[in-house]
Design an enzyme around this catalytic site. Structure first.
Site, short mmCIF file in Angstrom:
data_model
loop_
_atom_site.label_atom_id
_atom_site.label_comp_id
_atom_site.label_asym_id
_atom_site.label_seq_id
_atom_site.Cartn_x
_atom_site.Cartn_y
_atom_site.Cartn_z
N LYS A 164 -11.46 15.50 14.86
CA LYS A 164 -10.07 15.32 15.27
C LYS A 164 -9.83 13.86 15.66
O LYS A 164 -10.55 13.31 16.49
CB LYS A 164 -9.74 16.24 16.46
CG LYS A 164 -9.83 17.73 16.12
CD LYS A 164 -8.77 18.16 15.13
CE LYS A 164 -8.77 19.67 14.89
NZ LYS A 164 -7.70 20.08 13.98
N LYS A 268 -2.93 27.97 5.73
CA LYS A 268 -3.20 28.66 7.00
C LYS A 268 -2.33 29.89 7.06
O LYS A 268 -1.11 29.81 6.92
CB LYS A 268 -2.88 27.74 8.19
CG LYS A 268 -3.94 26.72 8.48
CD LYS A 268 -3.58 25.91 9.72
CE LYS A 268 -4.66 24.89 10.03
NZ LYS A 268 -4.20 23.89 11.00
#
Length: 357
Positions: A164, A268
């Protein structure tokens, strides 16, 4: 009345603590605040679904997902689960902003239906494979903690890492360097979660290139609505660029493809639901756009659904379904057997194979 007629639907909160806070560019969480859906059919088959709202990404909270899931339940009672595509469209026509509630309900319907049919979900989706292999995500942490997490990932037998980024550019580069030191041979994906401008994303890749670090992918470098910025990054680097938050549904993916704005699309289920995810996969295949699967903060339940979809369809180049490994407890059993980063679905007899503990 058919045996696959929906007899009852139960909706309840699903709260699971994380092992440690998980921080990305758009926020930090210390627990999964999700929703559990249980669908029971007339023949006694029971299916489970999970809604995983994450406010910065989906615009939903546990409270709104609970309310919308209850609304979906009222729409569906007494209908036939065999008509799951029609039911998905019906839910979307009413609760079009509550995507996680619709996704969780689609999941529960398909789990119940394939249990009634006596086949595993990955077989129902096409049976291309019976396993997937996930990466491991490292959140926005200090370089020292990143180094430790990278070493732990290698020890677990996981073969790729997602990092991240998207906060402070200098700190991001330091964190990536530290993770590379802890896992020198593992491929690295960067995920900015909308945290950069187009120029910052390119500066990050340039700085890493100076340190001889070349990521295999950069995911969602810019704000989800900045399609031009996403295209700019894609056109100015040889590192593949993935659309995540920008690829909310099949219409958005069609627009991205038309613009040449991304090389990879992250599917997703919490963004698109299952029916639309199948359309996204078909669109990407037709246009030679690589497929990725990802997740919100999801338990074994929703992660199993994604794994069954990906294994069934085949052809996904990037798999990011590690969130069950971030949770402090697991209220479910089954769904898959895990070895390192491999989720093996071959022992599932019907549906998702998930049971409540």
């Amino acid at each position: 009345m058919s045996g696959t007629t929906i007899k009852s639907i139960n909706v309840e909160p699903l709260n699971i603590p994380l092992l440690e806070p998980f921080t990305i560019a758009t926020g930090s969480v210390n627990s999964a605040r999700n929703v559990l859906i249980t669908v029971t059919l007339q023949d006694g088959s029971r299916g489970y679904g999970e809604c995983a709202p994450f406010p910065p990404s989906t615009g939903e909270s546990q409270e709104t997902a609970l309310a919308a899931a209850q609304g979906c339940a009222e729409l569906l009672k007494g209908r036939d689960a065999a008509h799951w595509r029609v039911l998905a469209k019906l839910m979307r026509s009413v609760f079009y902003s509550q995507t996680t509630a619709c996704a969780g309900m689609e999941m529960a319907l398909l789990d119940a239906l394939t249990r009634s049919y006596g086949i595993p979900l990955y077989t129902f989706f096409g049976g291309a494979s019976s396993f997937v292999e996930t990466d491991m995500s490292i959140p926005i942490v200090t370089p020292e903690r990143g180094y430790e997490l990278a070493k732990e990932t290698v020890e677990r037998g996981i073969t790729s890492i997602k990092i991240k980024v998207g906060s402070d550019l200098r700190e991001d580069v330091e964190r990536v360097e530290a993770i590379r030191s802890g896992a020198p041979n593992l491929p690295l994906t960067l995920d900015a979660n909308q945290g950069y401008t187009a120029n910052e994303a390119l500066l990050c890749l340039e700085a890493l290139d100076d340190h001889d670090i070349r990521p295999i992918l950069m995911e969602q470098p810019v704000h989800k609505d900045d399609y031009e910025g996403l295209r700019y990054v894609t056109q100015h680097t040889t590192v593949p660029v993935a659309a995540d938050e920008s690829a909310a549904n099949s219409a958005a993916v069609a627009r991205l493809i038309g613009m040449g704005a991304a090389n990879v699309v992250n599917v997703k289920l919490m963004k698109s639901g299952i029916v639309d995810a199948l359309d996204i996969a078909a669109l990407c295949r037709a246009h030679h756009i690589q497929l990725m699967v990802g997740a919100m903060i999801e338990s074994r339940l929703a992660s199993s659904m994604a794994a069954h979809l990906v294994a069934g369809l085949g052809g996904f180049s990037f798999v990011d379904l590690d969130t069950p490994m971030l949770l402090a407890e697991d209220p479910f059993t089954g769904g898959y057997e895990q070895r390192g980063g491999i989720y093996d679905l071959s022992s599932v007899k019907s549906g998702l194979g998930i049971e409540l503990k």
